[in-house]
Design an enzyme around this catalytic site. Structure first.
Site, short mmCIF file in Angstrom:
data_model
loop_
_atom_site.label_atom_id
_atom_site.label_comp_id
_atom_site.label_asym_id
_atom_site.label_seq_id
_atom_site.Cartn_x
_atom_site.Cartn_y
_atom_site.Cartn_z
N ASP A 11 20.83 -8.02 19.44
CA ASP A 11 21.64 -7.05 20.19
C ASP A 11 22.19 -6.01 19.22
O ASP A 11 22.79 -6.36 18.20
CB ASP A 11 22.82 -7.74 20.89
N ASP A 130 15.97 -9.85 35.20
CA ASP A 130 17.11 -10.77 35.18
C ASP A 130 17.13 -11.51 36.51
O ASP A 130 17.29 -10.89 37.57
CB ASP A 130 18.43 -10.01 34.98
#
Lengths: 267, 203
Positions: A11, A130
């Site tokens: 990230d 997702d």
């Protein structure tokens, strides 16, 4: 034989890798290029950089991150987060990425997948999905060919998991393949962050539904979880963050573990 | 030593540039015929569809220049689509004429396996060649493709990879060297190929 892949996910916030990175002796553990090089040395098969910067100027920051990483690291690089247009894709690829990952933008504008694949090839379009398990009471809403129905088990979420879409994950996976996606990055929102294992049922269902590679994501807590994703989930690759970042396991150790169990991996 | 990378807006050129820098060469990147013809060695990279790539090469008037360069005998390396484009035609996009430098066709990978063929796979080297110096047979390289080349002359196949079928993953003919995989994305073994290519071009 084609090897199963292990892909660490990093990230990036405002050009810096966030989350604890305690395992490698780095001068600057937040430097994406240095961390990418360390993962490369350890035997990572690919890297995913996810831009989690909220600000609007993050695109330019990410481009310079990718440029720096591509000077040092010679394994495939996927970049995701905030990519909305064909021009965004072009810039990221020109900076040195091999693939882009699109999630919300693909749901809002499926043509983006088609145009990106047409222009730069299927192999560079990764669609991230997702997925969240459907509770029966939620099954309602707009009727279209992607909508949830009585057989739906998982729903597509967007905007970092904040927004429900009423779209069935399995139908959406088939749709993005048709649009030209080269790969699906499938994250279980139910399992993500818990380190209790991947959602095997989800991964297997989608992997058997489509004829493009599926990357399992969300839930890895130990090496047996990686093995299960390949063996039971029929995943082509596994994405993991915590188990590598926090130094619980090295990539090399993961590969030894999988190799000993007969999984074809690159050593 | 002037090594030119053909630029026709086809994906990730930067990794190819960096791989050459790693091999101590600062390459020229150009989409102009004169820059191609004046090079000492030429690299044709490429991702995406053969159809779109041939259109782009035609629009930039590069088809003749690339053919002429190869005919001159100077070192040439094709990467991924840059291998497929050497053939006479591709099935991709319903049948499109390619550069026709090598006799043969380009076909779609069989559908029993997942396509694109994406990830690290082994290359079995069939015979010795200077560009593969220091690389053992069955080493892993990174692939990302849906089509593969079928040269009419099997003697041109230097490396073979298995994915449902055994296909040509390295082709060699005289000054032409081309790989279906991406050496610039294949870690240290891939960088070795760039070093060997540069060394060979200098010699």
């Amino acid at each position: 034989m084609l090897a199963k892949r292990i892909i660490p996910c990093l990230d990036v916030d405002a050009g810096r890798v966030v989350k604890g990175i305690s395992f490698v002796q780095l001068r600057d553990a937040g430097d994406p290029a240095e961390l990418a090089a360390a993962y490369d040395r350890e035997g990572a098969d690919e890297l995913v950089f996810l831009d989690i910067t909220a600000s609007s100027d993050s695109r330019e920051t990410m481009i310079s991150v990718v440029e720096k990483v591509s000077e040092k690291v010679f394994i495939p690089l996927t970049v995701g987060g905030g990519i909305r247009t064909v021009d965004d894709i072009r810039k990221i690829l020109r900076a040195g990425a091999d693939k882009v990952s699109v999630n919300t933008a693909a749901v809002l504008n499926p043509c983006l997948v088609k145009e990106g694949a047409g222009r730069f090839g299927n192999q560079c379009m990764v669609v991230a999905i997702d997925a969240k398990a459907v509770v029966s009471a939620q099954k309602s809403g707009v009727l279209n060919d992607l909508a949830l129905d009585e057989n739906s088990a998982w729903e597509v979420y967007t905007h970092g998991g904040r927004n429900s879409t009423n779209i069935d994950v399995v139908k959406w996976a088939a749709k993005v393949e048709e649009l030209g996606a080269g790969e699906i990055l499938l994250t279980s929102m139910d399992k993500d962050g818990h380190q209790q294992g991947y959602d095997i049922e989800l991964i297997r269902t989608v992997s058997e539904q489509v004829s493009i590679p599926v990357i399992a994501s969300g839930g890895a807590g130990n090496l047996d979880h990686l093995y299960q994703a390949f063996e039971l989930g029929k995943a082509d690759a596994v994405l993991a963050a915590s188990i590598f970042h926090f130094g619980t396991y090295s990539i090399e150790k993961a590969k030894q573990f999988l190799d000993a169990r007969g999984v074809v991996i690159r050593r | 030593m002037k090594i030119t990378i053909v630029d026709y807006e086809s994906g990730n050129l930067r990794s190819v540039i960096q791989a050459l820098r790693f091999a101590q060469i600062d390459p020229t990147v150009s989409g102009k015929p004169d820059q191609i013809l004046s090079a000492d060695a030429l690299i044709l990279p490429g991702v995406g569809s053969g159809n779109a790539a041939m259109k782009a090469l035609e629009q930039q008037k590069l088809v003749g220049a690339i053919r002429e360069f190869i005919a001159s005998g100077r070192p040439f390396m094709g990467i991924c689509l840059g291998l497929q484009l050497l053939m006479e035609m591709t099935d991709e996009g319903g049948g499109v004429d390619c550069l026709g430098v090598i006799r043969g066709t380009v076909e779609r990978l069989p559908s029993e396996y997942k396509v694109p063929h994406m990830g690290w796979n082994q290359v079995v080297i069939n015979k010795e060649h200077k560009i593969m110096r220091g690389i053992s047979s069955s080493a892993y390289f990174y692939f990302a493709h849906s089509y593969y080349s079928v040269p009419a002359d099997p003697n041109l196949v230097l490396g073979t990879t298995s994915y449902g079928i055994d296909f040509c993953s390295i082709l060699v003919r005289d000054n032409v060297f081309a790989t279906q995989f991406h050496p610039e994305k294949s870690g240290s073994v891939g960088l070795q190929i760039y070093k060997n290519f540069v060394q060979n071009a200098i010699e």
